[in-house]
Scaffold this motif. Structure first.
Motif, PDB file in Angstrom:
ATOM      1  N   SER A 154       1.670 -11.108 -10.496  1.00  9.20           N
ATOM      2  CA  SER A 154       2.888 -10.331 -10.311  1.00  9.20           C
ATOM      3  C   SER A 154       2.611  -8.860 -10.597  1.00  9.20           C
ATOM      4  O   SER A 154       2.026  -8.518 -11.630  1.00  9.20           O
ATOM      5  CB  SER A 154       3.987 -10.854 -11.237  1.00  9.20           C
ATOM      6  N   GLY A 155       3.027  -7.973  -9.675  1.00  5.26           N
ATOM      7  CA  GLY A 155       2.856  -6.543  -9.865  1.00  5.26           C
ATOM      8  C   GLY A 155       3.955  -5.964 -10.733  1.00  5.26           C
ATOM      9  O   GLY A 155       4.951  -6.620 -11.055  1.00  5.26           O
ATOM     10  N   VAL A 156       3.779  -4.696 -11.123  1.00  2.92           N
ATOM     11  CA  VAL A 156       4.754  -4.027 -11.989  1.00  2.92           C
ATOM     12  C   VAL A 156       6.122  -3.939 -11.322  1.00  2.92           C
ATOM     13  O   VAL A 156       7.164  -4.093 -11.962  1.00  2.92           O
ATOM     14  CB  VAL A 156       4.238  -2.614 -12.358  1.00  2.92           C
ATOM     15  N   ASP A 157       6.135  -3.696 -10.006  1.00  2.00           N
ATOM     16  CA  ASP A 157       7.409  -3.556  -9.294  1.00  2.00           C
ATOM     17  C   ASP A 157       7.968  -4.879  -8.808  1.00  2.00           C
ATOM     18  O   ASP A 157       8.924  -4.920  -8.043  1.00  2.00           O
ATOM     19  CB  ASP A 157       7.237  -2.600  -8.109  1.00  2.00           C
ATOM     20  N   GLY A 158       7.399  -5.998  -9.229  1.00  3.77           N
ATOM     21  CA  GLY A 158       7.905  -7.308  -8.842  1.00  3.77           C
ATOM     22  C   GLY A 158       7.248  -7.895  -7.616  1.00  3.77           C
ATOM     23  O   GLY A 158       7.484  -9.059  -7.288  1.00  3.77           O
ATOM     24  N   ASP A 159       6.415  -7.116  -6.890  1.00  5.99           N
ATOM     25  CA  ASP A 159       5.713  -7.650  -5.724  1.00  5.99           C
ATOM     26  C   ASP A 159       4.661  -8.665  -6.149  1.00  5.99           C
ATOM     27  O   ASP A 159       4.109  -8.591  -7.242  1.00  5.99           O
ATOM     28  CB  ASP A 159       5.013  -6.522  -4.953  1.00  5.99           C
ATOM     29  N   THR A 160       4.367  -9.615  -5.243  1.00 10.27           N
ATOM     30  CA  THR A 160       3.238 -10.527  -5.456  1.00 10.27           C
ATOM     31  C   THR A 160       1.975  -9.837  -4.969  1.00 10.27           C
ATOM     32  O   THR A 160       1.906  -9.371  -3.826  1.00 10.27           O
ATOM     33  CB  THR A 160       3.450 -11.845  -4.703  1.00 10.27           C
ATOM     34  N   VAL A 161       0.978  -9.752  -5.821  1.00  9.38           N
ATOM     35  CA  VAL A 161      -0.291  -9.109  -5.493  1.00  9.38           C
ATOM     36  C   VAL A 161      -1.341 -10.199  -5.311  1.00  9.38           C
ATOM     37  O   VAL A 161      -1.651 -10.947  -6.245  1.00  9.38           O
ATOM     38  CB  VAL A 161      -0.732  -8.128  -6.599  1.00  9.38           C
ATOM     39  N   PHE A 162      -1.872 -10.338  -4.086  1.00  8.95           N
ATOM     40  CA  PHE A 162      -2.940 -11.294  -3.808  1.00  8.95           C
ATOM     41  C   PHE A 162      -4.286 -10.619  -4.080  1.00  8.95           C
ATOM     42  O   PHE A 162      -4.431  -9.396  -3.923  1.00  8.95           O
ATOM     43  CB  PHE A 162      -2.875 -11.774  -2.365  1.00  8.95           C
TER      44      PHE A 162
END
Length: 778
Positions: free
Chosen positions: A691-699
């Motif tokens: 999970s990224g800081v802004d809520g995005d999923t980071v692959f």
């Protein structure tokens, strides 16, 4: 006293079986007890369980002006201030009923009719059966301490709010880039050089892991919804030092109401937290009885020998009674010889007068406040540790100096309007004098109307006054005039200051000269129309050029295939027909032609793929990324079965997108990981998400391969860019450019982190349109 039982100064414990004290010994013990009580700086009293007073020391008689007979008949409650009398009586009745110690602050009338604040403490004495036999209490004069504390708290509150509004240790986050900016003061707080500008993730990383999500949520709520926040949390600085900070922030909006940035400040409150911890420990000790009072107390005879010391004195001096009782003061504390402590003690004993002094004792690194009282037996010394108070006073002076030297103008006004002209000014700093030309003598006692003029916006002034009438902070931009008549545009932040009881006492205004900024804004507004037209024209031209370039690349790549196939076919035919007549050198040249043709073919295929990426429509569907990664892993292992490789692919990876294009992303990223780990005895490759800081999923795709130098990271995703020579690793330099194009077409972004010979980590996100990006771990 220890608990609720008196400790005798000499002789045997009362009531010990088989021991009888003689009357003479009893009288001597009683005299020594009274001497001790009379030497104390506090008033000491005793009473029976039925409330009848049985004892007052000499200090009570001196304070009240009553005789012992009157005192025993009326008790001390009769001198309590009428406003405190009912509360004191209830607390005493409650304490007597429960047999519990109690502590009371009240005003007590002195012999001259003056009321002074006293701190009263009382505790019960019990017999062996647990029955209360009498009550023992003390009254300590805290009038000067209470007044000093109120003044100090008032000054600290005023300067603390002034510093807060002035954004000491300030920071800002520019939106939508989420670029973090730190002031030099903030850099000093975090033990980094002035000018250091971390990323937002690095800035949040100074907080402890368990608090980072909290901080990120506050920042997100403020950026998206404009919710201001304030919190206190611990941090770790760049040097590993642990600190406590108070963080405040609020959203900044443009004229259209859009949030364009977040502005805030950090205040290092580590010393305050330490002071709070010390105060909590001090409050715990205050509940103890005479033996554990917060002030050190000791008796010294005329030969300068210790005859008594309480528990607090032991702790302050870091010595136990066995080490000091019966020992000579100057031999046990030789560092005090020749200092002010020795001179004042000898003077007190010689002249039989009370002496008070403050002094620093170096071996203990402590400031002490001494009360030295002469007695018939020698000296009674009562002392306090005032190190913290001295530190706070020094900090107050430092804060006052800092405010006076700010570049921003600071103005403090009275809470209520003096008359129709407004609130009078009571303080201005040096910056105000420099920028307006008014001296303190010119402005103190006047109202802000002195600074207004023809171009001062009266509706804005009315808005400010309305907010102040409702005790609300306000920010505004107004025109003021210097003493010479020059116009100044200032941005002013105005906030009320409250005392300990919550009553507003003053207003503080911090004003910044923004004249140059306002001029620049006017110039920008005049250029906006022309600039918008230019942007639209250039955007259209760029779109046309992009389409033509893509069409050209597709056509050129397609047209190059025919001559390339001809070269390859005739070179192979020549080798087949006349291979026996061709020299070894000739065959070598033909082989080189074949390799070149293959490489050129690969480049053409790459160019065609890139061109097609921009032309084809994305077919969005739910894609199983874990399945794609496992299929590519199987292909790699089948091509090179001899390779030793450990691949960890997270279960449940999925996303909304074009299955064929996302497969190409993993084909390139996993293919590169497989290729660049070929020289490792055991390759480690991992595919997963976080999970990224802004809520995005980071692959991500991580490996332990050759890696690359981050100094060349800007070339990584360019067309035909390679960070390794063809002799080390094969490739065309188009794969990562393809990955970047696909990710951007999905509304995401891709980046990489690496160190040479320590592997590489590739990360990417996909667009969050209609919940298009998901990831689940099983």
């Amino acid at each position: 006293m220890t608990g609720s039982k008196l400790i005798p100064l000499s002789g045997t414990v009362p009531g010990t079986p088989g021991r009888k004290r003689s009357d003479e010994a009893g009288r001597a013990s009683e005299a020594q007890f009274r001497l001790l009580m009379d030497a104390m700086p506090q008033i000491v009293w005793m009473m029976r369980p039925d409330g009848q007073a049985t004892y007052f020391n000499q200090r009570w008689l001196d304070y009240s002006g009553w005789s012992l007979k009157d005192s025993l008949g009326h008790g001390w409650i009769g001198l309590v201030h009428p406003d405190d009398s009912l509360r004191v009586s209830r607390l005493l009745v409650q304490a007597c009923g429960g047999g519990e110690p109690c502590e009371i602050e009240c005003r007590l009338r002195r012999a001259d009719g003056v009321y002074r604040w006293m701190l009263g403490r009382t505790a019960a004495q019990s017999d062996a059966a647990g029955r209360t036999t009498q009550w023992l209490g003390t009254l300590t004069d805290i009038d000067e301490l209470k007044q000093s504390r109120e003044i100090l708290e008032k000054d600290l509150a005023m300067n603390r709010i002034a510093g807060r509004v002035a954004r000491l240790g300030g920071w800002a986050i520019e939106l939508p880039e989420r670029r973090l900016i730190w002031s030099d003061e903030n850099c000093l707080i975090h033990d980094v050089p002035p000018g250091y500008q971390p990323t937002l993730e690095e800035g949040i990383g100074f907080f402890f892991p368990e608090h980072r999500a909290i901080v990120a949520r506050h920042v997100q709520d403020c950026a998206e919804h404009g919710i201001p926040y304030e919190f206190v949390l611990p941090k770790r600085t760049a040097t590993g030092r642990h600190i406590w900070v108070r963080s405040i922030a609020e959203a900044v909006r443009d004229e259209a109401g859009k949030i364009v940035s977040i502005q805030g400040a950090f205040q290092d409150i580590s010393e305050q937290k330490e002071a709070e911890a010390r105060m909590l420990a001090l409050e715990a000790r205050l509940t103890a009885t005479l033996e554990s009072i917060t002030d050190g107390f000791c008796l010294i005879d005329k030969d300068w020998k210790f005859t008594f010391m309480n528990g607090q004195a032991q702790r302050m001096l870091k010595r136990c009674p066995e080490d000091l009782l019966g020992k000579i003061l100057w031999q046990e504390f030789p560092e005090a010889v020749g200092t002010r402590i020795e001179r004042e003690c000898r003077l007190s004993m010689q002249e039989q007068r009370t002496i008070r002094l403050e002094t620093f004792y170096l071996p203990l690194k402590t400031w002490f406040h001494f009360h030295i009282y002469p007695t018939e037996a020698g000296l009674a010394v009562y002392f306090q540790d005032i190190t913290q108070r001295r530190t706070e006073q020094a900090q107050l002076r430092l804060l006052e100096t800092a405010v006076s030297r700010l570049n921003d103008m600071v103005v403090i006004m009275e809470a209520e309007p003096f008359d129709a002209s407004g609130r009078r000014i009571v303080f201005v700093n040096d910056a105000f004098e420099r920028q307006t030309g008014y001296s303190r003598s010119d402005i103190i006692g006047k109202t802000p109307t002195l600074l207004w003029g023809a171009n001062t916006c009266h509706p804005e002034v009315e808005r400010i006054l309305s907010a102040m009438d409702n005790w609300q902070p306000v920010r505004a931009e107004v025109v003021i005039y210097t003493k010479a008549g020059k116009e100044l545009w200032v941005e002013t932040d105005i906030a009320p200051i409250a005392n300990v009881s919550g009553k507003f006492t003053h207003w503080v205004a911090v004003e910044r000269d923004i004249t140059e900024r306002r001029q620049q804004q006017q110039e920008i507004l005049s250029l906006n129309g022309e600039l918008e037209e230019r942007v639209l024209l250039r955007t259209a031209q760029l779109a046309t050029a992009t389409r033509e370039l893509e069409s050209f690349a597709y056509s050129v790549s397609h047209d190059l295939r025919s001559p390339l196939n001809t070269i390859h076919a005739f070179s192979q035919l020549l080798l087949k027909i006349d291979g026996g007549q061709i020299s070894d050198k000739g065959k070598h040249y033909l082989d080189r032609i074949g390799v070149g043709v293959k490489q050129m073919g690969d480049l053409i295929e790459g160019l065609l793929a890139l061109a097609q990426l921009s032309r084809e429509q994305i077919k969005s569907e739910q894609v199983d990324l874990s399945n794609i990664a496992r299929r590519i892993e199987q292909d790699c292992r089948e091509r090179e079965p001899q390779r030793q490789a450990q691949l960890r692919i997270q279960d449940g990876l999925s996303a909304q997108g074009d299955a064929r294009l996302l497969s190409a992303v993993f084909q390139n990223l996993l293919g590169n990981a497989w290729k660049f780990t070929s020289r490792q005895s055991l390759a480690h490759i991992e595919v997963g998400s976080e999970s990224g800081v802004d809520g995005d999923t980071v692959f991500f795709v991580k490996d332990n391969g050759a890696g690359f130098d981050m100094a060349f990271a800007h070339k990584l995703f360019g067309t035909f860019e390679r960070l390794h020579s063809p002799g080390d690793f094969s490739g065309t330099g188009i794969g990562l450019a393809t990955v970047k194009r696909i990710i951007e077409r999905h509304g995401g972004r891709v980046w990489a982190e690496s160190k040479l010979n320590e592997g590489a980590r590739f990360f990417f996100t996909l667009g969050r349109k209609d919940g298009a990006q998901t990831s689940r771990a099983t």
